[in-house]
Design an enzyme around this catalytic site. Structure first.
Site, PDB file in Angstrom:
ATOM      1  N   GLU A 182       0.811  -1.221   0.000  1.00  0.00           N
ATOM      2  CA  GLU A 182       0.000   0.000   0.000  1.00  0.00           C
ATOM      3  C   GLU A 182       0.843   1.269   0.000  1.00  0.00           C
ATOM      4  O   GLU A 182       0.497   2.264  -0.649  1.00  0.00           O
ATOM      5  CB  GLU A 182      -0.975   0.020   1.185  1.00  0.00           C
ATOM      6  CG  GLU A 182      -2.176  -0.915   1.026  1.00  0.00           C
ATOM      7  CD  GLU A 182      -1.867  -2.364   1.348  1.00  0.00           C
ATOM      8  OE1 GLU A 182      -0.757  -2.646   1.848  1.00  0.00           O
ATOM      9  OE2 GLU A 182      -2.735  -3.224   1.103  1.00  0.00           O
ATOM     10  N   HIS A 207     -12.189  -5.233   7.340  1.00  0.00           N
ATOM     11  CA  HIS A 207     -13.053  -5.268   6.158  1.00  0.00           C
ATOM     12  C   HIS A 207     -14.368  -4.549   6.407  1.00  0.00           C
ATOM     13  O   HIS A 207     -15.244  -4.560   5.557  1.00  0.00           O
ATOM     14  CB  HIS A 207     -13.315  -6.716   5.758  1.00  0.00           C
ATOM     15  CG  HIS A 207     -12.080  -7.503   5.459  1.00  0.00           C
ATOM     16  ND1 HIS A 207     -11.242  -7.966   6.445  1.00  0.00           N
ATOM     17  CD2 HIS A 207     -11.517  -7.870   4.288  1.00  0.00           C
ATOM     18  CE1 HIS A 207     -10.232  -8.610   5.886  1.00  0.00           C
ATOM     19  NE2 HIS A 207     -10.366  -8.551   4.585  1.00  0.00           N
TER      20      HIS A 207
END
Lengths: 331, 326
Positions: free
Chosen positions: B60, B129
């Site tokens: 990322e 999530h």
């Protein structure tokens, strides 16, 4: 490890003059910056590059004006070597409105669009992915420009070093990562921070060229970075260069002696390898430059830096209303 | 005009902006060949190829950091992070580089880039999530933080985000991806960033929501209308930062009461800033303390107790009634 050329053979007087004057400019500039720091004209921290000048000057000497450079927080030398006006660099150190970033960047955040210098960055290792992104842009547009990215050996343990090396290799980006290994990340010696202290060897892991070079030898740096730049331009092949160097001053002005984590003897011994003294001697011995040339360079450099300090001193503080500007594009 | 869900609407925005401007690129994990974890980038790789739809390694910081470099060079990258809970590996690149280049360089450099990511609960997934972290981005000067509430405004706001000269963090509610279809015009449509939308007009109470919480606020407003005869004004923020303070103040100056609904944690969440803004803009009109209905101050819980943590219609109606009874 590439051996630097022992002689100046192949170097004409013009180039010798350029390299020596650039190194002396950076040295003089920073000595004056240190003086002005002591006078309170520069606040906070100031990270001097003294001792490492051959790396910035050797590398920048093989770049074109439209090539890019990006650096860490010890970047005055990189910025000057890329061609920035010393007056505006000094004014930025002083935090004045005529500084490169109008006094809002400071010593660690020099930016110069006119020279494609994309900034100093204070967070160690964090700017390495940016260099990959710029290199991507160059490749995307099909240009033959390159970017050099300077960082210290303190950045190598950071994840972003490895993420960037991986991307540069994977996508074959025209970037030259130049690690200036000055052996101490502030006070931590490289042997206590890296399982593999031969930093150039990380290039092997990523399948790209890696070379170590004597960072005190401006011609050796020029040669090694020159090869890397040629590869990047021609073949879009990235390179990791480890320039072995040494900072003669402390990590910052708050650590002026640097004597806790290294011995005075060690510092004195390294100063015998002063890149400016070595190169000047070599030029004189071989007749590439005369004593008169060196004196003239010295005078020019001193004048330039005096002028830079006077310019910075005369520049006004940034207006108060600038505090709130340039956060978003003004409507 | 087609009836599209939010996934298709976002895909349309990317497609049309990439057709319009060849500096627009898409980069992220599995955005290319695979079409994205939620299919938002589906078919883009087939249309534009690997040069412009870039499958990145799982890294990322490299995705966002490389995008910053692309933007410095003059490209307009749109990054996808697979889930907002994964984004903190790249957070530093956003807060330290993307957000600050303009200021540090006195406007000589800036980062025109978008970081898209799915956020929020409602899909029975675990911690990373399902989280809502908009407050972290809204807190950063130099970043714009946008959260659409439906297919049509998602498409129009993403178009604006891509064209915006400043970095935009763009949250997409997972719960809304397939929740509804709306008419989305074929021709490109853009909505201004920084402006809230009055979704329902009313004079008794202001309900402030955004993203997946908009439909919760809408349903609560309907119940309050049906059962209590209360007319709620529902404000869909659309942009979290910069906050549309004028619309908030105007509404509460009319209603005198406000309930703020969000999925982010309650303490130091967006509701705190929204409440402070209402206090500053409508203090003399307030008839009751401003209420916040938010996730509790705990890490996101597993799916067994998710429904108890994410605000629902019942909690919003209860908070509204307390406010009205004050």
């Amino acid at each position: 490890m590439a051996q630097g050329p022992l002689a100046t053979s192949g170097v004409d007087t013009g180039l010798a003059r350029h390299l020596l004057s650039q190194m002396m400019l950076i040295r003089r500039f920073e000595e004056k910056a240190a003086e002005n720091y002591a006078l309170g004209k520069i606040g906070g921290f100031l990270h001097l590059y003294i001792g490492q000048e051959a790396v910035a000057v050797g590398a920048a000497s093989v770049l074109r004006p439209d090539d890019y450079a990006i650096s860490h927080y010890r970047e005055h030398g990189h910025c000057l070597a890329k061609g920035s006006d010393p007056r505006r660099v000094m004014a930025e150190l002083f935090g004045r409105r005529d500084g490169l970033s109008h006094g809002k960047g400071g010593s660690m955040h020099l930016f110069d669009k006119s020279t494609n210098f994309l900034g100093g960055h204070a967070i160690v290792g964090a700017h390495l992915p940016l260099a990959a992104g710029v290199a991507f842009g160059i490749k995307y547009e099909g240009r033959d420009r390159v970017i050099v990215c300077y960082f210290g050996e303190g950045a190598v343990p950071q994840g972003e070093f490895h993420e960037s090396m991986n991307l540069a290799a994977l996508w074959r980006l025209p970037v030259i990562y130049i690690c200036e290994n000055n052996r101490y990340a502030m006070g931590t010696p490289v042997e206590r921070a890296l399982a593999e202290p031969n930093i150039w060897r990380f290039a092997q892991t990523y399948g790209i060229p890696g070379e170590a070079v004597d960072g005190m030898d401006v011609l050796a740096v020029r040669e090694v970075v020159g090869r890397a730049v040629a590869r990047a331009r021609r073949d879009r092949e990235p390179t990791l260069v480890e320039a072995r160097t040494y900072r003669f001053r402390g990590h910052s002005m708050r650590d002026p002696a640097g004597a806790i984590y290294r011995t005075r003897d060690e510092v004195e011994r390294e100063k015998l390898r002063d890149p400016i003294v070595l190169f000047r001697q070599r030029c004189l011995t071989e007749g590439t430059l005369t004593e008169a040339d060196v004196k003239a360079i010295e005078k020019d450099v001193n004048d330039l830096v005096d002028e830079a300090v006077a310019f910075a001193d005369a520049s006004a503080e940034p207006p108060l209303e600038w505090l709130l500007t340039d956060i978003y594009k003004e409507a | 005009m087609g009836k599209l869900n939010m996934v298709k609407a976002l895909n349309l925005a990317l497609l049309q902006e990439m057709e319009r401007d060849e500096d627009v690129l898409v980069i992220g994990e599995d955005v290319g060949v695979d079409g994205g974890v939620f299919r938002v980038t589906e078919d883009l790789h087939r249309k534009f190829g690997s040069k412009r739809v870039i499958d990145s390694p799982l890294a990322e910081a490299a995705i966002v950091g490389t995008a910053v470099g692309m933007a410095l060079y003059g490209l307009k990258p749109v990054c996808e992070i697979q889930f907002s809970g994964f984004a903190f590996q790249g957070f530093h690149q956003l807060e330290n580089h993307a957000a600050r280049y303009r200021q540090r360089s006195q406007g000589r450099f800036h980062c025109q880039m978008v970081v898209r990511m799915p956020y929020g609960g409602g899909v029975r997934a675990l911690e990373h999530h399902s989280e809502s972290e908009e407050q972290f981005y809204a807190h950063i000067p130099g970043i714009k933080m946008v959260i659409p509430s439906g297919p049509r405004n998602a498409r129009a706001l993403l178009v604006s985000a891509i064209r915006d000269p400043d970095p935009v963090v763009f949250f997409e509610a997972k719960a809304l991806y397939h929740a509804a279809r709306e008419d989305v015009p074929d021709e490109i449509e853009a909505l201004p960033i920084g402006r809230a939308h009055v979704d329902r007009q009313g004079g008794d109470l202001t309900l402030v929501a955004y993203g997946a919480m908009l439909r919760v606020a809408r349903e609560a407003a309907q119940i309050l209308h049906d059962e209590d005869g209360v007319e709620s004004e529902v404000i869909d923020l659309l942009t979290i930062s910069p906050l549309d303070r004028e619309t908030l103040a105007a509404s509460v100056n009319k209603t005198g009461r406000a309930v703020i609904v969000h999925e982010a944690l309650r303490s130091f969440g967006p509701g705190a800033e929204i409440a402070a803004s209402i206090m500053e803009g409508a203090f003399l009109s307030l008839e009751a303390p401003i209420r916040r209905v938010a996730a509790y101050d705990v890490p996101f819980v597993g799916f067994a107790r998710e429904k108890a943590n994410v605000p629902d219609v019942g909690r919003v109606v209860a908070a509204a009634r307390e406010t009205l009874a004050f």
